[in-house]
Design a protein around this motif. Structure first.
Motif, PDB file in Angstrom:
ATOM      1  N   ILE A 378     -10.788  13.578   0.270  1.00  0.00           N
ATOM      2  CA  ILE A 378     -10.049  12.872   1.334  1.00  0.00           C
ATOM      3  C   ILE A 378     -10.735  11.562   1.665  1.00  0.00           C
ATOM      4  O   ILE A 378     -10.103  10.517   1.834  1.00  0.00           O
ATOM      5  N   LYS A 379     -12.050  11.619   1.757  1.00  0.00           N
ATOM      6  CA  LYS A 379     -12.817  10.406   2.041  1.00  0.00           C
ATOM      7  C   LYS A 379     -12.568   9.366   0.965  1.00  0.00           C
ATOM      8  O   LYS A 379     -12.371   8.172   1.259  1.00  0.00           O
ATOM      9  N   SER A 380     -12.609   9.819  -0.316  1.00  0.00           N
ATOM     10  CA  SER A 380     -12.361   8.892  -1.423  1.00  0.00           C
ATOM     11  C   SER A 380     -10.936   8.320  -1.347  1.00  0.00           C
ATOM     12  O   SER A 380     -10.715   7.132  -1.582  1.00  0.00           O
ATOM     13  N   GLY A 381      -9.943   9.182  -1.000  1.00  0.00           N
ATOM     14  CA  GLY A 381      -8.541   8.718  -0.889  1.00  0.00           C
ATOM     15  C   GLY A 381      -8.384   7.678   0.198  1.00  0.00           C
ATOM     16  O   GLY A 381      -7.691   6.665   0.027  1.00  0.00           O
ATOM     17  N   ILE A 382      -9.060   7.946   1.372  1.00  0.00           N
ATOM     18  CA  ILE A 382      -8.975   6.965   2.464  1.00  0.00           C
ATOM     19  C   ILE A 382      -9.611   5.655   2.028  1.00  0.00           C
ATOM     20  O   ILE A 382      -9.126   4.552   2.327  1.00  0.00           O
ATOM     21  N   SER A 383     -10.715   5.755   1.283  1.00  0.00           N
ATOM     22  CA  SER A 383     -11.386   4.546   0.784  1.00  0.00           C
ATOM     23  C   SER A 383     -10.460   3.772  -0.153  1.00  0.00           C
ATOM     24  O   SER A 383     -10.377   2.544  -0.099  1.00  0.00           O
ATOM     25  N   GLN A 384      -9.751   4.524  -1.011  1.00  0.00           N
ATOM     26  CA  GLN A 384      -8.808   3.866  -1.928  1.00  0.00           C
ATOM     27  C   GLN A 384      -7.656   3.214  -1.144  1.00  0.00           C
ATOM     28  O   GLN A 384      -7.194   2.129  -1.499  1.00  0.00           O
ATOM     29  N   ILE A 385      -7.176   3.918  -0.099  1.00  0.00           N
ATOM     30  CA  ILE A 385      -6.112   3.328   0.731  1.00  0.00           C
ATOM     31  C   ILE A 385      -6.596   2.029   1.365  1.00  0.00           C
ATOM     32  O   ILE A 385      -5.894   1.009   1.378  1.00  0.00           O
ATOM     33  N   THR A 386      -7.835   2.070   1.882  1.00  0.00           N
ATOM     34  CA  THR A 386      -8.402   0.854   2.495  1.00  0.00           C
ATOM     35  C   THR A 386      -8.494  -0.264   1.471  1.00  0.00           C
ATOM     36  O   THR A 386      -8.147  -1.433   1.740  1.00  0.00           O
ATOM     37  N   SER A 387      -8.950   0.089   0.270  1.00  0.00           N
ATOM     38  CA  SER A 387      -9.043  -0.915  -0.802  1.00  0.00           C
ATOM     39  C   SER A 387      -7.658  -1.455  -1.148  1.00  0.00           C
ATOM     40  O   SER A 387      -7.475  -2.657  -1.355  1.00  0.00           O
ATOM     41  N   GLY A 388      -6.671  -0.523  -1.227  1.00  0.00           N
ATOM     42  CA  GLY A 388      -5.292  -0.954  -1.529  1.00  0.00           C
ATOM     43  C   GLY A 388      -4.748  -1.885  -0.461  1.00  0.00           C
ATOM     44  O   GLY A 388      -4.060  -2.869  -0.753  1.00  0.00           O
ATOM     45  N   ILE A 389      -5.065  -1.552   0.821  1.00  0.00           N
ATOM     46  CA  ILE A 389      -4.591  -2.429   1.908  1.00  0.00           C
ATOM     47  C   ILE A 389      -5.255  -3.795   1.814  1.00  0.00           C
ATOM     48  O   ILE A 389      -4.641  -4.839   2.071  1.00  0.00           O
ATOM     49  N   GLU A 390      -6.542  -3.785   1.435  1.00  0.00           N
ATOM     50  CA  GLU A 390      -7.239  -5.072   1.255  1.00  0.00           C
ATOM     51  C   GLU A 390      -6.564  -5.898   0.164  1.00  0.00           C
ATOM     52  O   GLU A 390      -6.357  -7.109   0.310  1.00  0.00           O
ATOM     53  N   GLN A 391      -6.229  -5.219  -0.964  1.00  0.00           N
ATOM     54  CA  GLN A 391      -5.513  -5.943  -2.028  1.00  0.00           C
ATOM     55  C   GLN A 391      -4.139  -6.399  -1.536  1.00  0.00           C
ATOM     56  O   GLN A 391      -3.685  -7.503  -1.856  1.00  0.00           O
ATOM     57  N   LEU A 392      -3.457  -5.517  -0.781  1.00  0.00           N
ATOM     58  CA  LEU A 392      -2.148  -5.896  -0.231  1.00  0.00           C
ATOM     59  C   LEU A 392      -2.276  -7.108   0.682  1.00  0.00           C
ATOM     60  O   LEU A 392      -1.447  -8.021   0.664  1.00  0.00           O
ATOM     61  N   GLU A 393      -3.385  -7.118   1.479  1.00  0.00           N
ATOM     62  CA  GLU A 393      -3.620  -8.261   2.371  1.00  0.00           C
ATOM     63  C   GLU A 393      -3.778  -9.542   1.560  1.00  0.00           C
ATOM     64  O   GLU A 393      -3.231 -10.595   1.891  1.00  0.00           O
ATOM     65  N   GLN A 394      -4.540  -9.417   0.454  1.00  0.00           N
ATOM     66  CA  GLN A 394      -4.764 -10.594  -0.383  1.00  0.00           C
ATOM     67  C   GLN A 394      -3.466 -11.042  -1.071  1.00  0.00           C
ATOM     68  O   GLN A 394      -3.228 -12.231  -1.248  1.00  0.00           O
ATOM     69  N   ASN A 395      -2.607 -10.071  -1.465  1.00  0.00           N
ATOM     70  CA  ASN A 395      -1.418 -10.394  -2.270  1.00  0.00           C
ATOM     71  C   ASN A 395      -0.194 -10.724  -1.425  1.00  0.00           C
ATOM     72  O   ASN A 395       0.810 -11.177  -1.967  1.00  0.00           O
ATOM     73  N   THR A 396      -0.228 -10.470  -0.116  1.00  0.00           N
ATOM     74  CA  THR A 396       0.955 -10.762   0.713  1.00  0.00           C
ATOM     75  C   THR A 396       0.776 -12.019   1.541  1.00  0.00           C
ATOM     76  O   THR A 396       1.616 -12.335   2.356  1.00  0.00           O
ATOM     77  N   SER A 397      -0.283 -12.756   1.337  1.00  0.00           N
ATOM     78  CA  SER A 397      -0.435 -14.027   2.051  1.00  0.00           C
ATOM     79  C   SER A 397       0.401 -15.106   1.364  1.00  0.00           C
ATOM     80  O   SER A 397       0.794 -14.957   0.198  1.00  0.00           O
ATOM     81  N   PHE A 398       0.679 -16.186   2.092  1.00  0.00           N
ATOM     82  CA  PHE A 398       1.447 -17.290   1.505  1.00  0.00           C
ATOM     83  C   PHE A 398       0.682 -17.932   0.356  1.00  0.00           C
ATOM     84  O   PHE A 398       1.271 -18.381  -0.634  1.00  0.00           O
ATOM     85  N   GLN A 399      -0.674 -17.968   0.476  1.00  0.00           N
ATOM     86  CA  GLN A 399      -1.473 -18.518  -0.618  1.00  0.00           C
ATOM     87  C   GLN A 399      -1.311 -17.658  -1.865  1.00  0.00           C
ATOM     88  O   GLN A 399      -1.199 -18.179  -2.995  1.00  0.00           O
ATOM     89  N   ALA A 400      -1.308 -16.305  -1.668  1.00  0.00           N
ATOM     90  CA  ALA A 400      -1.105 -15.423  -2.817  1.00  0.00           C
ATOM     91  C   ALA A 400       0.293 -15.623  -3.404  1.00  0.00           C
ATOM     92  O   ALA A 400       0.489 -15.624  -4.617  1.00  0.00           O
ATOM     93  N   TYR A 401       1.298 -15.795  -2.516  1.00  0.00           N
ATOM     94  CA  TYR A 401       2.678 -16.077  -2.964  1.00  0.00           C
ATOM     95  C   TYR A 401       2.738 -17.355  -3.789  1.00  0.00           C
ATOM     96  O   TYR A 401       3.365 -17.415  -4.853  1.00  0.00           O
ATOM     97  N   GLU A 402       2.031 -18.392  -3.305  1.00  0.00           N
ATOM     98  CA  GLU A 402       2.003 -19.653  -4.054  1.00  0.00           C
ATOM     99  C   GLU A 402       1.323 -19.457  -5.401  1.00  0.00           C
ATOM    100  O   GLU A 402       1.744 -20.025  -6.424  1.00  0.00           O
TER     101      GLU A 402
END
Length: 716
Positions: A378-402
């Motif tokens: 569970i701890k590893s899954g939560i860590s992966q979710i956090t990592s995924g959200i971090e990637q989502l944060e990076q990929n959903t910005s306007f700079q990432a869109y550009e």
């Protein structure tokens, strides 16, 4: 005395005859003009000439010989008894002083005019004798034209006055187009005036009963009028017109130059702009297509995130339920510990039972290992979710869109700048073209299609501005999503941190339970010993209750962490759902943008085609204005000096109309060189119903027409 009275009577007779025919007789000739001629022409009922008689008039200041010429079959002195003789076309009179009239009957009956007269009743033509006394719808046709066998001097210099007199007792509903109408007693007289060198085509209709009419008379006199035409106003107006034509010519040159500039402008800047717009629309369409594909991928990712977050929330909810169940059990166990320490008496009595129960207790280390392993997963899954959200944060910005758009070949910022520049160029072009359209309107060019194209071009500019607004909205939207993801990430990290504590608690629990297994074993030994020693039992029991309290405390921490984990997972799910919903809007917006760019592309093509037509129209306009310029130049050249030409032409026309440019000649003979005036009296016989003939008296002398006239005035 008798002779003098006879002369006066003859003068009165001539005056009466001419006034009755509607043509005034010429005044007495001046002394310098020795002769006047009055030509009497008697016509048949169809207008052909029956006979021609010329009355020659002389004024003599003193007695002497008068010589005159004419091709006569007979001559007759009309007012004196002076001797008259004729031979080989020459007439000689031994004239006394005063005014002398003599008549010569022409051998040649040719006159300067061809005259035809027709009488029609019910559409059928009749002779004058046949139509007399008839009733019905009458039509009289009179045609006068140039006799090519005669000297044109008279046709070109003499005006005609044709008179037709109808008895209103016998004629009604009379129509005589072009005639001057006059009442003469109970008769109506219709007079037609024909200018020199002009023929006549006369038609008169009437309803008749017992038809009769007076003879048709035609008088011909030289039309010599003193007409002073003040044409200064006219020539001034013509001068103004020629000046205006010159200005028109200058304006045509300016219009032609302007048309040339318009053609160059349309062919150059406007055409280049439409080509650039078409290319930009193609690029925009391509970028919109790539954006549409990227948003679809984003939509797939957010759907997966939402499903994963939903599964995580469900699992954590189940975990929370299990932990709460364990916690309740431990609390109950802790509450029972107090009973165990309640009294040694009961413990002592129960030692054997406890010893027996403890012998049956088995704490499996395998289960504890599974619990620790599950918590680690569970701890590893939560860590992966956090990592995924971090990637989502990076990929959903306007700079990432550009960046994604750039990887697919589209520079969003350059597109935004290109849209703004193109829209501004289109706006400037529209402003420039609108002024040119107004110019085209002023020269009569149909600008309806061009104005429609300009309206479409304006819509293109608005679409480009709207596209930039869409890009701006996308930037704002993605930044807002990125901000929401930041909050989600903070929650996930908080969850990860809390679960770290939870996992530590699980590990402590495992260790504790592991220790508990050891302690239970010790307890069993202690109970065994307790049987032997109550004091050892009491110490072991206290250690047991302390262990239970520690487990309860650990489970409290696990429960608290689980609550945080549950709240975090719910926030994660809500954020994932919001992201999915908003991504749907992005996908729809991208699809609309793509559809809009497709319309823009079609509009740009239509604009380009319209510009092509405008180029063709501008070239046609320049060609037309060039022809206009040539035409106005030719008009200006041909109207140069027009005022003088018009003035000369007016003089020429007046001379032609009045016959002033025609030399007066003698009708009787060209040998008569001193002729003051010549006039013609032409007449048909009256149309009358014939009276029954009376028996003629034997040996009664037949009187001529002029003898009858003389007798009418009492002249023997």
């Amino acid at each position: 005395m008798k002779n003098k009275n006879k002369i006066i009577a003859i003068a009165l007779l001539a005056s009466f005859s001419l006034s009755a025919l509607g043509t005034p007789i010429a005044s007495a000739a001046e002394k310098s003009t020795p002769k006047e001629e009055v030509v009497y022409v008697n016509l048949n009922d169809n207008g052909s000439v029956k006979d021609v008689e010329v009355v020659n008039i002389f004024n003599t200041d003193k007695a002497g010989t008068v010589t005159d010429y004419g091709n006569y079959s007979s001559v007759r002195n009309m007012n004196t008894t002076d001797k008259i003789s004729y031979s080989n076309g020459k007439t000689t009179i031994d004239a006394s002083k005063g005014r002398i009239y003599y008549e010569g009957k022409q051998k040649d009956t040719t006159i300067p005019w061809d005259i035809s007269i027709g009488y029609f009743l019910g559409g059928k033509e009749y002779s004058a004798d046949e139509i007399a006394g008839k009733s019905g719808k009458l039509k009289i046709k009179i045609k006068i034209s140039d006799n090519k066998d005669s000297d044109d001097n008279f046709y070109d210099g003499f005006a005609l006055q044709t008179s037709v007199t109808l008895d209103t007792d016998k004629c009604s509903n009379i129509t005589a187009s072009g005639a001057t109408e006059a009442n003469v007693g109970s008769d109506k007289q219709f007079t037609y005036t024909t200018m020199p060198s002009k023929g006549a085509d006369i038609e008169i209709t009437a309803d008749v009963k017992d038809f009769e009419m007076a003879g048709i008379s035609i008088n011909a006199v030289p039309l010599s009028l003193e007409i002073d035409v003040d044409d200064k106003e006219l020539t001034d107006k013509v001068s103004e017109m020629t000046d205006a034509i010159t200005k028109i010519d200058d304006g045509a040159k300016s219009v032609n130059d302007g048309a040339g500039e318009l053609k160059d402008s349309v062919k150059g800047e406007l055409k280049d702009g439409s080509v650039q717009l078409l290319e930009g629309a193609e690029d925009l369409k391509k970028g919109a297509s790539e954006l549409k594909g990227g948003t679809v991928q984003l939509k797939d990712g957010t759907v997966s995130l939402k499903v994963g977050a939903e599964s995580l929330d469900s699992g954590i909810s189940s975990l929370d339920t299990g932990i709460k169940t364990v916690e309740n059990g431990l609390k109950q166990l802790n509450e029972k510990s107090e009973t165990l320490t309640g009294g040694s008496a009961q413990i002592k009595n129960s030692l054997i039972t406890i010893q027996s129960a403890l012998g049956g207790v088995s704490l499996s280390t395998d289960k504890l290992a599974e619990l620790s392993s599950a918590s680690s997963q569970i701890k590893s899954g939560i860590s992966q979710i956090t990592s995924g959200i971090e990637q989502l944060e990076q990929n959903t910005s306007f700079q990432a869109y550009e960046a994604v758009m750039a990887q697919n070949g589209l520079d969003v910022e350059s597109l935004r700048q290109s849209n703004a520049a193109t829209a501004e160029n289109i706006t400037l072009t529209i402003t420039s073209l609108q002024s040119q359209v107004e110019t085209l309107k002023q020269v009569g060019f149909d600008t309806t299609e061009l104005e429609t194209q300009l309206a479409g071009l304006s819509q293109v500019a608005q679409l480009l501005y709207a596209n930039n607004l869409c890009i701006d909205g996308t930037e704002t939207y993605l930044n807002q999503i990125n901000s929401s993801i930041d909050e989600l990430l903070a929650g996930a990290k908080n969850l990860e941190e809390k679960y770290e504590e939870f996992d530590s608690a699980i590990n402590e629990l495992v260790d504790t339970v592991g220790n508990l297994s050891y302690n239970v074993s010790v307890l069993a030994d202690a109970i065994n010993l307790l049987v032997e020693s109550y004091g050892q039992f009491d110490s072991g029991l206290n250690e047991y209750t302390d262990g239970v309290a520690t487990i309860v405390s650990g489970f409290n921490k696990i429960s608290s962490g689980c609550i945080t984990l549950t709240n975090g997972s719910k926030e994660l799910y809500s954020g994932a759902k919001l992201l999915d919903d908003n991504t749907s809007l992005v996908v729809d917006g991208a699809a609309s943008l793509y559809s809009g760019t497709d319309s823009l592309n079609m509009g740009a093509k239509s604009l380009d085609e319209g510009v092509e037509k405008l180029v063709d129209g501008a070239e046609e306009l320049q060609s037309g204005t060039a022809k206009l310029k040539d035409g106005t130049k030719e008009l200006s050249d041909k109207t140069d000096g027009l005022d003088t030409e018009i003035s000369d032409k007016i003089d020429e026309m007046i001379d032609s109309m009045t016959g002033s440019d025609v030399e007066l000649k003698s009708f009787a003979s060209e040998k008569n060189t001193s002729v003051n005036s010549v006039q013609f009296v032409i007449k048909t016989e009256d149309i009358k119903v014939e009276e029954p003939e009376e028996p003629k008296a034997e040996n009664k002398e037949e009187l001529s027409f002029w003898q009858k006239l003389l007798k009418l005035f009492g002249i023997e």
